[in-house]
Each structure stands twice: as structure tokens, then as C-alpha cells.
Design an enzyme around this catalytic site. Structure first.
Site, PDB file in Angstrom:
ATOM      1  N   TRP A   1       0.874  -1.180   0.000  1.00 36.36           N
ATOM      2  CA  TRP A   1       0.000   0.000   0.000  1.00 36.36           C
ATOM      3  C   TRP A   1       0.906   1.223   0.000  1.00 36.36           C
ATOM      4  O   TRP A   1       1.858   1.311   0.790  1.00 36.36           O
ATOM      5  CB  TRP A   1      -0.863  -0.020   1.258  1.00 36.36           C
TER       6      TRP A   1
ATOM      7  N   ASP B   1      -0.910  -5.378   9.348  1.00 35.45           N
ATOM      8  CA  ASP B   1      -1.865  -4.397   8.846  1.00 35.45           C
ATOM      9  C   ASP B   1      -3.094  -5.198   8.445  1.00 35.45           C
ATOM     10  O   ASP B   1      -3.038  -5.991   7.499  1.00 35.45           O
ATOM     11  CB  ASP B   1      -1.278  -3.641   7.654  1.00 35.45           C
TER      12      ASP B   1
ATOM     13  N   LYS C   1     -13.504  -0.826   5.563  1.00 38.53           N
ATOM     14  CA  LYS C   1     -14.099  -1.677   4.535  1.00 38.53           C
ATOM     15  C   LYS C   1     -15.104  -2.660   5.096  1.00 38.53           C
ATOM     16  O   LYS C   1     -16.205  -2.788   4.576  1.00 38.53           O
ATOM     17  CB  LYS C   1     -13.014  -2.461   3.781  1.00 38.53           C
TER      18      LYS C   1
END
Lengths: 449, 411
Positions: free
Chosen positions: B139, B221, B257
Site C-alpha cells: 500500500w 496491517d 471496509k
């Protein structure tokens, strides 16, 4: 791990003819066992030790400490004057009616939850800057400023500190008034700036040390950053008068300093949003291209929703665009983009005429209650027979009051009367009600007579 | 007047947001946005989870609630229930009182607080030279989070094998072996962003072995728990395995999300320490970092998640909503692969269904990507990353055909 056979010395102990090879074998066996034991110990060591053995316990927050002690106290007359949040006359948290209305309006719209832009909700930022600068401000009309949504006042100061640290290469120095909000120092320090101070509070008068401030400011090296509390100075409640602000503005201009306003109480100080923003607007008019942090925690009671703004007044539109792009770069690796809920509420209030009107009335009511408590406090002290000069209590403004009490007196108030405040004698007037102001005056008279 | 900001350069826009901005401006009726990572329904609309609407209303109707400050570390019932989600209801570490958490502003905020803490207190004090390893690719914000926290040495670890379009396990293990002891490794708990390629359980075991042996720090993460396979526990397997092996670790959780709460910035930094004493000292220092960053976190999103996780019927409804999203993504993956195969598009497309989560690393090269953006008005990242959520039953044929065109006409 290879298995190690038990070592037997018996083979060799009776022989007087021990060969070199057999000694080597014996040594190897010892080493193998040692290695085996070492790896076992290692395993346990890793298992038992921690990465964090050297991490010290952080010092307790002094203000939180006050609240913790208050909670434990069983005295029914106890008062928490450490609280930095508004309370109504029943001592309860207050949700503004315009906030409830705005929330209902928002709920009915059934909005989605898509990410905000890095700089936040545009209609919030626009209204935020208009509130501070006045909608007809030349700066806003020309578009030569940028305002972004931030995580309340702290988040705004932090972004501002990071911005100054990265781009204001002319100086590393930030000048705070003495005293200032406790969190200013660690924020600027962590951003890489050096902290200095200018005189501000005069403990002899419990008022503004105007001469001292001018004197110190006149010595500040050019291009240093100077932090000013726009109104309702925290923790003293002492604000300069307009003519004093004017002199300061002229001197600061002469010294060519970068002005960073912290405005956490617009509307909350005098009850009038234009009056409370007067210094900010006047400085801009005098030609200062200021940095400005705003909070809506107190004046809209949106504490936990984290609503704030950060503004940079620039030379022109083009510069404002460059600055905006860099602010986004600073924000992205901290929290990516800001939370919606509070900004949506604030924006609805600021942009809906009926709600805006209602808000102005409610913020004035909060400010008025504080002012009334100040007056009652002083009149009660007089009734108690106090001969001290308590003028500063009504001259100071905003949520906080620097009583002038000494640490020993504060200690007595806590221990003997269950009245909690910070050691510097600061009280949150928001914690005073018409029901307890008499008790407060009685206690303070007792420790000061 | 000379300006003090006269020398401030214009910064480049963040790529993924620029992509969306360009998409918005595009007038072409067939345009498709396969860029930013947010879930979309089959009508290509944002989706507020039904359970979220329900709980929102509960909160709005509850006039006993106010907007007071949360504690610096956040809403207690949010923190504890979130950590349970990551580590499991019956986690032995939780039972041992050695798990704590900090409520943060989204996953980004959790990474930030973790990174700032590690820079101050890990591997010595203020050791900015400790290497931080992020996957190649990763990311795009990982790098900035750690470098802004002060780390000077941020390195890639091998991860994506472009040739075989899968995990380069050998390279990964090799980089773990050659990393200086005590290096920090940022691991994607599941649904790797941007490749969608996760290690298998067996591969995770091998990774954990090396990390334990070399005292490497595991910083997970976790932005897609539940969203990847549709099953919360399955998606948390790696994190829980590491905990069971005795690691002290951080897990940055995002509820953007899996709760669809993107703009409320709901995140949690779960901290697993050796014991409660170490945990408390760590949390006390994290509190100081929070205080000078945002003071205390926003309350709305945390309240919402806490109520949902702590109310059995709502929790069940949430899991169901999550499965709905995960299933739609799985369906789009299956259909895209099928269509490309049916078209006879050169190359292998198994990776589309082998990969997991929101994203797929298509393997398209920059020229092919440019072709898709400019000629076909299909917006995707230059890396070839597509957001599967941008696909719908209505646009999937157009996308498949366009990919076919790009692959066959653009080298």
C-alpha cells in the site's frame, strides 16, 4: 537440536593413559551439552523477556489526575473544577439544540460513508473560514487562503506545527505566551520546533502583563513563529484589550514574525462571535498573513466528534494552492482523511440560516452562564467577608479562571473541601453552578482569609 | 510582499485520489472506476451496511448520549471488542490480560501510532535506524507513515513474483533471513494490498519461524478482516498464529471496509505484549503520542462498531453483511476469469480467482493500463491493480473485452 548422549567420565578416570583424542572427545561432549543447555536457556529467555522492558511508565496527565481523584471522592459536596468541558447549571454535559436538529436533518438524508477528501468536507471548510474571518473578508473573496478540516484544535495545531517545521526554514523558534495551554509545548516540540516564551500573565494583578509582553516581543528574532490565543486565553482567561491588540499587531509586524493564532473559543468567550474573532481579523487587516487553528469542541459542544479547521493566509491564490497540496502530503501519513460526522453537523449548522441563528443564541447562553457564575462567585466571596481583590475573576473571560490561589491553598481546597482544580489555581468556571457557587466561595474564603 | 511560503513547491497529488478525480470528470457513458478501494454494489453504488443504518438510528434516537470527549485511548468497549475480533473471543493472550488497544483514526491512524511508538521505544530508544521492511509492492502509504515517524531505513522485502503472478516465498524468506535482527516487518494480515496474494497457512508458519529466530518485529496491517474470505476467523488466522507462537506484536485494524465506515475513521491498534505490566507501560507511552497528534479519537464510528460487536443479533447481522460483500467480489472474480478465458485472452488468468480480497494485480503493464484509461475510459492504477468492487454484471463484459484488446494490441 541433536540429541546428546550422557557423558561418562568413568571410561577415563581410571586410566593413566588419557590420549589427546579422548580429551578432545570429552571436550566436544561438554561443548555439545553446553550448546544444548544454552539453546534451551535462550528459548526460555526469548519466551520470558519482552521487547518493552526498557519502556518507562509515562507520567500521569495532571488534568486527568484531578478528574480521577474527583471520581474517587465520596463527599456529596465535591466539585470538579478541572473539567475542560461546558456544564449546564445542573452540572451536566450540554448537547446544543441546534446540534440535535442538525443531526436529525442529516440522519434523514441517509448519506453514504465514502471517504472525505484529505482536506475534509469542503462545505465545512468554507463555512469554518467564513466564521473566523467574516464572510466579507477580502482574503476569502480573493481566494488567497486555504482552510482544511482537521481533528479538532489539537489536530489543527499538529498539522500547523508540522507545516511550519517542514516549510518555515527561516526559524525553528516558536514563542508561546507564559503560561499557555499545556499541550502546545509537546506538540510543537515533537514537530521539531524549539519552544520559547514571551511574558503574558502578571501574577501580581492576575491580569495581562502588557508592558512585559511588548518588551519580550520586541526582542524576538525576526521570522520566529509567535502563538497568540485569539480569545479566552487558556489557562488564565486573561485577554488583551483591543487597543493592546493593536499595539501588539504593529510591533509583531515590525519584528516580522509569523503569527499563529489558536482560536478554540470563538463565541464562547464574550458570547459574540465577531467580537471574539476581532483580533484575528484585525491582524489580517494589518497585513499579517496568519496561520489559524480553530476548534468547534466548545462552541458547538462537539468535543468527541473532533471538529476543527486549519487556515493559512497566503500571498495569492497560486500560493494557497501550493500550500494546500503540501498540507495534504502532511496529513495522508497521519490519518489519511478526517472523520465526517462532526464536520457534517457543524457544516449543517453554519450553512442553514435558522440553525445558525439558533446556534448564536445558544453559544451566547453558554457564555452568559459562565459570566454569571463569575459574578456570583465574586459577590458570594464579598458576602463571606473576603477583603481580597477578586476583580480579576470577572475581568477574565472564557471557561477558565486563574484564581491566584497558591499550591498550598489548592491542596487545602482538595483535601478539606473536596474542590478539585489544577495546582496552578486554575478553575473551570464551567464546573460552577448556582447550587454550588456559594460553597465554592465559602471554601475559597476559608483558605485565603 | 515577500512571502515566507514563496519557496513551497507544488506537491504531486496522491495518485489513487487523482484517479478518482479524473474518473469523475470523464463524460464517457461507459466509464468504469477500478481505482480507489471502496466497496460498490452491483449497481455501482456505495453501500451503507443495513446493520450500520440500524445502529445509526439507535444512536440518533438515544438522547442520553452526548458528544463528550472520549478517553485519550478511545472508547473502552470499542477497543476490547475490536481486539477480540482480531485475536478471537477465546484468545489465551486476552485471558492473560496482556492484550490492549488504542482507538485510532482508521487503519492509517493505527499504523501511525504504532510507528511513532516503535521509533521512540523499540530496539533502543529513539532508534531511527531500525530497518522497516514493507512488501514489494505494498500500500503506497506504508512508506510515508514510517518515514514520517522518523525511521530512516525503509526497505522492500520480496513478495510479488510478476513472472508467476504469485507469492515469491523464496525471496520473502531470503529477505527475512538477511534482515538485521530486530528489523520491523509490516505484514498484511489478509487480502494483500495491492496484489491480493496471501501466503498459505504453511507459508505463514515458515515466515513465523524465521521471524521468531531472528527476533524480527511483526506489525500486522489488517484492513480487510472478513472481507477477504467472508469469514472473520479465517481472515485472522495469520495474526492468531503469530500470537500463539509467543510473538509480541502490533495489529493495525481498520473498520473502513468491513463496516463500510470509510469516512468515520474507525481503527484500532491492538497491542499484544508478554504480560500486563509491559502492556501498561506501552499503552501509557502511546497515550502521550496520541495526545500530541489528535488528543482523543472521534466518537461516532467507534460507538457504532462497539454497539454492533457487543450485541449478539447485530453482530450476526454484521457478519452476514460482510459475507454479502465478500461473496459479490468472489462472484466478480469468477466471472472475469471466465470471460477472459472465453475470449481467449493470451496469458493465464488463474490468479484472478486465486487472489483474494478487494484487489487484483492483473499483470497488465503501464502501457496497457494507459490504453485502458485513455482509450476505454477504464480507470485503474498504473501498477495494474484493479478494485474488483468496481466490476458489476453490467460492465464486466466491457471490461473483459477491453482487457482483451489491451493485451492483444498493446505490448
Amino acid at each position: 537440536m541433536k540429541t546428546v548422549s550422557p557423558i561418562s567420565l568413568k571410561r577415563y578416570s581410571n586410566s593413566s593413559q588419557i590420549s589427546l583424542k579422548s580429551w578432545a572427545d570429552q571436550l566436544n561432549n561438554y561443548l555439545a551439552v553446553a550448546a544444548y543447555l544454552h539453546s534451551i536457556l535462550n528459548f526460555f529467555f526469548i519466551f520470558l523477556s519482552s521487547w518493552w522492558t526498557e519502556v518507562q511508565m509515562g507520567p500521569p496527565d495532571p488534568i486527568l489526575g484531578v478528574t480521577e481523584a474527583f471520581k474517587r471522592d465520596t463527599n456529596p459536596k465535591k466539585m470538579n473544577l478541572g473539567v475542560g468541558a461546558y456544564r449546564d447549571d445542573q452540572g451536566k454535559p450540554f448537547v446544543l439544540s441546534c446540534v440535535r436538529k442538525a443531526e436529525a436533518q442529516i440522519a434523514a438524508k441517509k448519506l453514504d460513508k465514502e471517504y472525505l477528501p484529505i482536506g475534509g468536507l469542503a462545505e465545512f471548510s468554507k463555512a469554518c473560514s467564513q466564521l473566523a474571518l467574516g464572510p466579507d473578508n477580502e482574503v476569502l473573496k480573493s481566494g488567497r487562503s486555504i482552510t482544511i478540516q482537521t481533528i479538532s484544535g489539537t489536530g489543527s495545531l499538529r498539522v500547523g506545527a508540522n507545516f511550519v517545521s517542514r516549510f518555515h526554514n527561516a526559524s525553528r523558534d516558536v514563542y508561546l505566551p507564559k503560561p499557555s495551554w499545556g499541550n502546545h509545548t509537546p506538540i510543537f516540540r515533537d514537530a521539531g520546533m524549539q519552544l520559547k516564551a514571551y511574558s503574558y500573565y502578571d501574577p501580581k494583578t492576575c491580569g495581562f502583563d502588557f508592558k512585559g509582553a511588548l518588551h519580550d516581543i520586541s526582542k524576538i528574532p525576526e521570522k520566529s513563529v509567535i502563538v497568540l490565543h485569539a480569545c479566552a486565553h487558556n489557562p488564565t482567561g486573561v485577554d488583551p484589550r483591543p487597543e493592546q491588540w493593536k499595539e501588539m499587531a504593529a510591533l509583531i509586524k515590525k519584528r516580522n514574525l509569523l503569527v499563529f493564532f489558536d482560536m478554540a473559543y470563538q463565541g464562547f468567550a464574550s458570547g459574540d462571535i465577531d467580537r471574539d474573532a476581532w483580533a484575528v481579523r484585525d491582524f489580517i487587516e494589518q497585513g499579517h498573513n496568519i496561520l489559524l487553528s480553530q476548534s468547534f469542541a466548545k462552541n458547538m459542544g462537539l468535543y468527541g466528534e473532533r471538529v476543527g479547521g486549519f487556515t493559512v493566509v497566503c500571498k495569492d491564490v497560486e500560493e494557497a494552492k501550493r500550500v494546500e497540496s503540501q498540507l495534504k502530503i502532511l496529513i495522508r501519513p497521519i490519518y489519511s482523511n478526517p472523520p465526517m460526522n462532526g464536520a457534517r453537523i457543524a457544516s449543517t449548522i453554519l450553512n442553514t440560516p435558522e440553525l445558525y441563528k439558533e446556534w448564536l443564541v445558544e453559544v451566547k447562553d453558554m457564555a452568559d452562564r459562565i459570566i454569571t457564575m463569575r459574578e456570583m462567585f465574586v459577590s458570594n466571596l464579598k458576602k463571606e467577608g473576603s477583603t481580597h481583590n477578586w476583580q480579576h475573576v470577572t475581568e477574565q473571560i472564557g471557561m477558565f479562571c486563574f484564581t491566584g490561589l497558591k499550591p498550598e491553598q489548592v491542596e487545602r481546597l482538595i483535601k478539606e473541601f473536596s474542590i478539585y482544580m489544577t495546582k496552578d489555581g486554575r478553575i473551570s468556571v464551567a464546573g460552577v453552578t448556582s447550587a454550588n457557587v456559594g460553597y465554592l466561595a465559602h471554601a475559597i474564603h476559608a483558605v485565603t482569609k | 510582499i515577500m512571502s515566507i511560503f514563496g519557496e513551497v513547491p507544488q506537491a504531486a497529488p496522491v495518485a489513487v485520489f487523482k484517479l478518482t478525480a479524473d474518473f469523475r470528470e470523464d463524460q464517457n457513458p461507459r466509464k468504469v472506476n477500478l481505482g480507489v478501494g471502496a466497496y460498490r454494489t452491483d449497481e455501482c453504488q456505495p453501500w451503507v451496511l443495513p446493520v450500520v443504518r440500524k445502529v445509526e438510528k439507535m444512536i440518533a434516537d438515544d438522547h442520553s448520549l452526548n458528544h463528550e470527549y472520549l478517553p485519550i485511548l478511545g472508547l473502552p468497549e470499542f477497543r476490547s471488542s475490536s481486539s477480540k475480533i482480531a485475536l478471537g473471543e477465546d484468545s489465551p493472550a486476552i485471558k492473560d490480560n496482556r492484550v490492549g488497544a488504542v482507538q485510532c483514526l482508521g487503519g492509517t491512524g493505527a499504523l501511525k501510532i504504532g510507528a511513532e511508538f516503535l521509533r521512540r521505544w523499540y530496539n533502543g530508544t529513539d532508534n531511527t535506524k531500525t530497518p522497516v521492511y514493507v512488501s514489494a509492492p505494498t500500500w503506497e502509504n506504508h512508506n510515508a507513515v514510517f518515514s514520517n515517524a522518523g525511521f530512516e531505513d525503509i526497505r522492500p522485502y520480496k513478495y510479488w513474483d510478476a513472472g508467476k503472478r504469485g507469492l515469491d516465498l523464496e525471496g520473502f524468506l531470503g529477505d527475512l533471513e538477511s534482515a538485521p535482527d530486530h528489523s520491523i516487518f509490516v505484514l498484511h494480515a489478509c487480502a494483500h494490498n495491492p496484489t491480493g496474494t496471501d501466503p498459505t497457512q504453511d507459508q505463514w508458519k515458515q515466515i513465523a519461524d524465521v521471524m521468531m529466530r531472528k527476533s524480527l518485529f511483526a506489525f500486522f496491517d489488517s484492513a480487510y478482516q472478513g472481507f477477504a474470505s467472508g469469514n472473520l476467523d479465517k481472515d485472522a488466522w495469520a495474526v492468531r498464529y503469530f500470537v500463539s507462537q509467543g510473538f509480541e506484536l502490533f495489529c493495525a485494524q481498520s473498520f473502513s471496509k468491513n463496516f463500510g465506515l470509510y469516512n468515520e475513521r474507525v481503527g484500532n491498534l491492538t497491542v499484544v505484549a508478554k504480560d500486563q505490566d509491559n502492556l501498561n507501560r506501552v499503552l501509557s507511552q502511546m497515550e502521550k503520542i496520541v495526545r500530541i497528534t489528535w488528543s482523543n479519537p472521534p466518537s461516532q464510528g467507534a460507538r457504532l462498531v462497539a454497539i454492533t460487536l457487543n450485541t449478539p443479533e447485530l453482530f450476526a447481522e454484521w457478519k452476514d453483511n460482510v459475507k454479502t460483500m465478500a461473496d459479490r467480489v468472489l462472484l466478480m472474480r469468477a466471472q472475469l476469469k471466465e470471460k477472459l478465458k472465453a475470449l481467449g485472452t493470451p496469458g493465464t488468468w488463474e490468479h484472478i480467482t486465486e487472489q483474494i480480497g478487494m484487489f487484483s494485480f492483473t499483470g497488465l503493464n503501464p502501457k496497457q493500463v494507459e490504453y485502458l484509461v485513455k482509450e476505454k475510459h477504464i480507470y485503474l492504477m498504473a501498477s495494474g491493480r484493479i478494485n474488483m468492487c468496481g466490476l458489476t454484471t453490467k460492465n464486466i463484459d466491457y471490461v473483459a473485452e477491453s482487457i482483451h484488446e489491451a493485451v492483444t494490441t498493446v505490448q
